[in-house]
Design a protein around this motif. Sequence first.
Motif, PDB file in Angstrom:
ATOM      1  N   ASP A 155      31.923  13.863  39.908  1.00 47.50           N
ATOM      2  CA  ASP A 155      31.347  14.434  41.252  1.00 47.50           C
ATOM      3  C   ASP A 155      30.942  15.744  40.529  1.00 47.50           C
ATOM      4  OD1 ASP A 155      31.131  14.567  44.363  1.00 47.50           O
ATOM      5  OD2 ASP A 155      31.840  16.446  43.649  1.00 47.50           O
ATOM      6  N   ARG A 156      31.328  16.507  39.880  1.00 49.86           N
ATOM      7  CA  ARG A 156      30.621  17.559  39.531  1.00 49.86           C
ATOM      8  C   ARG A 156      29.342  17.454  38.715  1.00 49.86           C
ATOM      9  NH1 ARG A 156      29.263  22.554  41.122  1.00 49.86           N
ATOM     10  NH2 ARG A 156      29.366  24.321  39.314  1.00 49.86           N
ATOM     11  N   GLN A 157      29.549  16.528  37.949  1.00 51.12           N
ATOM     12  CA  GLN A 157      28.500  16.168  36.860  1.00 51.12           C
ATOM     13  C   GLN A 157      27.346  16.011  37.635  1.00 51.12           C
ATOM     14  OE1 GLN A 157      30.187  13.741  33.929  1.00 51.12           O
ATOM     15  NE2 GLN A 157      30.385  15.329  32.672  1.00 51.12           N
ATOM     16  N   HIS A 158      27.270  14.993  38.599  1.00 49.20           N
ATOM     17  CA  HIS A 158      26.347  14.531  39.674  1.00 49.20           C
ATOM     18  C   HIS A 158      25.479  15.733  40.199  1.00 49.20           C
ATOM     19  CE1 HIS A 158      26.162  10.239  39.039  1.00 49.20           C
ATOM     20  NE2 HIS A 158      27.238  10.154  39.121  1.00 49.20           N
ATOM     21  N   LYS A 159      26.327  16.385  40.751  1.00 45.15           N
ATOM     22  CA  LYS A 159      25.941  17.590  41.554  1.00 45.15           C
ATOM     23  C   LYS A 159      25.143  18.827  40.589  1.00 45.15           C
ATOM     24  CE  LYS A 159      29.449  17.527  45.257  1.00 45.15           C
ATOM     25  NZ  LYS A 159      30.490  18.348  45.640  1.00 45.15           N
ATOM     26  N   ILE A 160      25.657  18.933  39.244  1.00 41.29           N
ATOM     27  CA  ILE A 160      25.031  20.030  38.287  1.00 41.29           C
ATOM     28  C   ILE A 160      23.807  19.264  38.042  1.00 41.29           C
ATOM     29  CG2 ILE A 160      25.272  20.897  36.286  1.00 41.29           C
ATOM     30  CD1 ILE A 160      28.020  21.222  36.490  1.00 41.29           C
ATOM     31  N   SER A 161      23.858  17.840  37.567  1.00 41.00           N
ATOM     32  CA  SER A 161      22.468  17.302  37.284  1.00 41.00           C
ATOM     33  C   SER A 161      21.354  17.199  38.139  1.00 41.00           C
ATOM     34  CB  SER A 161      22.879  15.764  36.690  1.00 41.00           C
ATOM     35  OG  SER A 161      23.471  15.084  37.527  1.00 41.00           O
ATOM     36  N   GLY A 162      21.889  16.809  39.367  1.00 36.61           N
ATOM     37  CA  GLY A 162      20.975  16.706  40.451  1.00 36.61           C
ATOM     38  C   GLY A 162      20.068  18.163  40.562  1.00 36.61           C
ATOM     39  N   MET A 163      21.079  19.119  40.730  1.00 37.46           N
ATOM     40  CA  MET A 163      20.402  20.499  40.958  1.00 37.46           C
ATOM     41  C   MET A 163      19.340  20.821  39.809  1.00 37.46           C
ATOM     42  SD  MET A 163      20.791  23.935  39.783  1.00 37.46           S
ATOM     43  CE  MET A 163      22.469  23.804  39.054  1.00 37.46           C
ATOM     44  N   ILE A 164      19.701  20.426  38.651  1.00 37.84           N
ATOM     45  CA  ILE A 164      18.979  20.945  37.508  1.00 37.84           C
ATOM     46  C   ILE A 164      17.557  20.106  37.597  1.00 37.84           C
ATOM     47  CG2 ILE A 164      18.684  20.789  34.995  1.00 37.84           C
ATOM     48  CD1 ILE A 164      21.707  21.150  34.683  1.00 37.84           C
ATOM     49  N   VAL A 165      17.745  18.938  37.903  1.00 40.30           N
ATOM     50  CA  VAL A 165      16.432  18.098  37.969  1.00 40.30           C
ATOM     51  C   VAL A 165      15.439  18.444  39.256  1.00 40.30           C
ATOM     52  CG1 VAL A 165      15.607  15.721  38.615  1.00 40.30           C
ATOM     53  CG2 VAL A 165      17.459  15.961  37.081  1.00 40.30           C
ATOM     54  N   ASP A 166      16.131  18.869  40.277  1.00 39.62           N
ATOM     55  CA  ASP A 166      15.583  19.395  41.726  1.00 39.62           C
ATOM     56  C   ASP A 166      14.659  20.663  41.245  1.00 39.62           C
ATOM     57  OD1 ASP A 166      16.451  17.102  42.696  1.00 39.62           O
ATOM     58  OD2 ASP A 166      18.038  17.871  43.775  1.00 39.62           O
ATOM     59  N   GLU A 167      15.277  21.478  40.528  1.00 41.59           N
ATOM     60  CA  GLU A 167      14.800  22.756  40.213  1.00 41.59           C
ATOM     61  C   GLU A 167      13.688  22.914  39.105  1.00 41.59           C
ATOM     62  OE1 GLU A 167      17.895  25.614  39.893  1.00 41.59           O
ATOM     63  OE2 GLU A 167      18.402  25.268  42.091  1.00 41.59           O
ATOM     64  N   HIS A 168      13.488  22.064  38.511  1.00 41.97           N
ATOM     65  CA  HIS A 168      12.552  22.152  37.064  1.00 41.97           C
ATOM     66  C   HIS A 168      11.799  20.947  37.128  1.00 41.97           C
ATOM     67  CE1 HIS A 168      16.506  24.599  36.398  1.00 41.97           C
ATOM     68  NE2 HIS A 168      15.543  25.379  35.987  1.00 41.97           N
ATOM     69  N   ASP A 169      10.530  21.452  36.198  1.00 41.99           N
ATOM     70  CA  ASP A 169       9.659  20.169  36.054  1.00 41.99           C
ATOM     71  C   ASP A 169       9.792  19.854  34.587  1.00 41.99           C
ATOM     72  OD1 ASP A 169       8.851  20.099  38.516  1.00 41.99           O
ATOM     73  OD2 ASP A 169       7.010  21.533  38.500  1.00 41.99           O
ATOM     74  N   LEU A 170      10.466  20.489  33.659  1.00 37.12           N
ATOM     75  CA  LEU A 170      10.584  20.174  32.429  1.00 37.12           C
ATOM     76  C   LEU A 170      12.031  20.616  31.841  1.00 37.12           C
ATOM     77  CD1 LEU A 170       9.543  19.452  29.438  1.00 37.12           C
ATOM     78  CD2 LEU A 170       9.106  21.938  29.015  1.00 37.12           C
ATOM     79  N   ILE A 171      12.817  19.612  31.345  1.00 35.25           N
ATOM     80  CA  ILE A 171      14.112  20.005  30.937  1.00 35.25           C
ATOM     81  C   ILE A 171      14.359  19.398  29.522  1.00 35.25           C
ATOM     82  CG2 ILE A 171      16.635  19.146  31.262  1.00 35.25           C
ATOM     83  CD1 ILE A 171      15.691  18.207  34.413  1.00 35.25           C
ATOM     84  N   VAL A 172      14.822  20.348  28.722  1.00 37.15           N
ATOM     85  CA  VAL A 172      15.005  20.266  27.311  1.00 37.15           C
ATOM     86  C   VAL A 172      16.605  20.312  27.042  1.00 37.15           C
ATOM     87  CG1 VAL A 172      14.427  20.924  24.970  1.00 37.15           C
ATOM     88  CG2 VAL A 172      12.821  21.318  26.916  1.00 37.15           C
ATOM     89  N   MET A 173      17.211  19.293  26.356  1.00 46.92           N
ATOM     90  CA  MET A 173      18.506  19.382  26.134  1.00 46.92           C
ATOM     91  C   MET A 173      18.714  19.179  24.537  1.00 46.92           C
ATOM     92  SD  MET A 173      20.461  17.217  28.755  1.00 46.92           S
ATOM     93  CE  MET A 173      22.020  17.865  28.176  1.00 46.92           C
ATOM     94  N   GLU A 174      20.009  19.384  23.936  1.00 43.57           N
ATOM     95  CA  GLU A 174      20.060  19.307  22.209  1.00 43.57           C
ATOM     96  C   GLU A 174      20.680  17.490  22.339  1.00 43.57           C
ATOM     97  OE1 GLU A 174      23.197  21.698  21.395  1.00 43.57           O
ATOM     98  OE2 GLU A 174      24.034  21.580  23.327  1.00 43.57           O
ATOM     99  N   ALA A 175      19.994  17.043  21.215  1.00 43.54           N
ATOM    100  CA  ALA A 175      20.349  15.625  21.063  1.00 43.54           C
ATOM    101  C   ALA A 175      21.646  15.626  20.259  1.00 43.54           C
ATOM    102  CB  ALA A 175      19.493  15.174  20.116  1.00 43.54           C
ATOM    103  N   LEU A 176      22.836  15.597  20.774  1.00 43.49           N
ATOM    104  CA  LEU A 176      24.086  15.652  20.240  1.00 43.49           C
ATOM    105  C   LEU A 176      24.633  14.649  19.835  1.00 43.49           C
ATOM    106  CD1 LEU A 176      26.084  18.448  22.290  1.00 43.49           C
ATOM    107  CD2 LEU A 176      24.829  18.783  20.219  1.00 43.49           C
ATOM    108  N   GLN A 177      25.261  14.269  18.741  1.00 47.02           N
ATOM    109  CA  GLN A 177      25.908  13.143  18.179  1.00 47.02           C
ATOM    110  C   GLN A 177      27.224  13.294  18.422  1.00 47.02           C
ATOM    111  OE1 GLN A 177      24.164  10.282  17.357  1.00 47.02           O
ATOM    112  NE2 GLN A 177      22.384  11.536  17.237  1.00 47.02           N
ATOM    113  N   THR A 178      27.866  13.139  19.762  1.00 45.16           N
ATOM    114  CA  THR A 178      29.228  13.498  20.096  1.00 45.16           C
ATOM    115  C   THR A 178      30.154  12.606  19.596  1.00 45.16           C
ATOM    116  OG1 THR A 178      28.826  11.758  21.959  1.00 45.16           O
ATOM    117  CG2 THR A 178      28.657  14.169  22.443  1.00 45.16           C
ATOM    118  N   ALA A 179      29.931  11.149  18.951  1.00 45.40           N
ATOM    119  CA  ALA A 179      31.016  10.518  18.218  1.00 45.40           C
ATOM    120  C   ALA A 179      31.188  10.841  16.943  1.00 45.40           C
ATOM    121  CB  ALA A 179      30.270   8.892  18.152  1.00 45.40           C
TER     122      ALA A 179
END
Length: 492
Positions: free
Chosen positions: A308-332
Amino acid sequence: MSRKYRITRVDITGATPYLGHGRQGAPVWSKDPDRVMGWLCDAWRFRFNQHRSQRSRYLIGTHAPDGLLEPLGNMDTRNNRETREDYEWTSAVPDLILLSPWMMERKEWFAAVKRRDTNLKHGRKPGRMPGFKRRKQGRRFTCLNNHGKGYKVVVFNRKHAMVVIGGVNPKQHRPDGARFRICIHFRLSRPVLDSTSIHVDWTRRTISFTHPNPPRPHTPTGAATGIDVGSVHEAALSDGRLLDLPKERIRYVDKRINALQRAQARCVRESPYDDAGDYLKHGASNRYRRLGRRIRDLNAYRMRLIVDRQHKISGMIVDEHDLIVMEALQTANMTRRPKPKPDPDRPDHWLPNGRNAKRGLNKGMREAALSRFRSMIEYKAREAGVTFLTVNPAYTSQTCSRCGHMAKENRESQAVFHCRSCGYEGNADVNAAVNILTKGLGTPDMDPVENTLSGRDTSETRNRSIRPSTGQAEPTAVSSRRETTVVPGNTR
């Protein structure tokens, strides 16, 4: 995408459904909701296992291309019509409930095949292939929509709605009519969208509607952000904001789970058996099983808190920005166990390798679920028409965002960044997020002068097996919004 609702009650109207023959050989009809729903769940699981019996798996210890295949069980190739004729108790089950197991079985099986191939490709254990559905795993069934032929959705008011599934008794078993209706009432916690199927979990009394992702409304803001993810902070934005999970609540739930697990251990310790395996083999006590159910419920609640918290954070980030850049982590790769260090002076002895510290870090990263958080932002950005890029995270946490000086000593601790060249001090995660955004703005798909998309179309697909080189971004979403509309479904 799906939406889940709580079932309040089930009504059977019209004719009495024919459930087959009883133990004495007499025909059985019933309007008992629990019995009818259990009958549908059993028929769906029976048909699913018929399709699953046609599969073969590799023998233990073997894999393609030289592996040996063995059938999962006695192969049953009956179609729906033959199944109704040979097993009379399934003759009154609605058609689109008996059709759905074929689709669900194929989807589950080929997903497992793909996961197995991926694990072998990366040198991991292939894992087990799925087997037959068992009743103890839960009573559930799926019904396809097929343009309203499978079920209808009726909305009464803002809090109450129901799903109507129609069925027909066989000709030789119609004492009070042919057609019956199964009305599943549920609490309307949010609007029901146009769905392709429903999934009823009778064990937990829930109903889920599967539907395509609706387009996400988005107002252009002209803002861009870089995101650094981690186990301490779920996300650090380049504008200085730190977004966290509800860790206090999660720690409280963890304490309750640990207390219940200790109570379970006392049940085993006070029994005449040596370990939990023998204790469960000879039959666990009611208290042990009751504690296990409470532990499962708390684990599910803990997972819901995080998602639930991840959905709220991700939705807020998408609504407030036109460009989103993340790091391509290899979590495995990041959560692998540290390699053991043998002691050269003493055979069969080992040197400290930081295993305990690594275990704690891995636990935090699994709790943060970085890959799931990234996928949430990615699909929401795609539906909103927001550009989403990923860049190589190499040295972003060691490079100064002010002067560009890179040194391992710049990062004094997890949270403190102090540049040894220009003296800049700040939060290490925020500094890394700024570097990630700078890498994203310097990609070939960006105009270096205007810091906007250059107009070149970016691909929506991504090859996850190829890591981008330093400074190269990986486009994963198109810049133009999809021209789609939401059409109300079978609600009325």
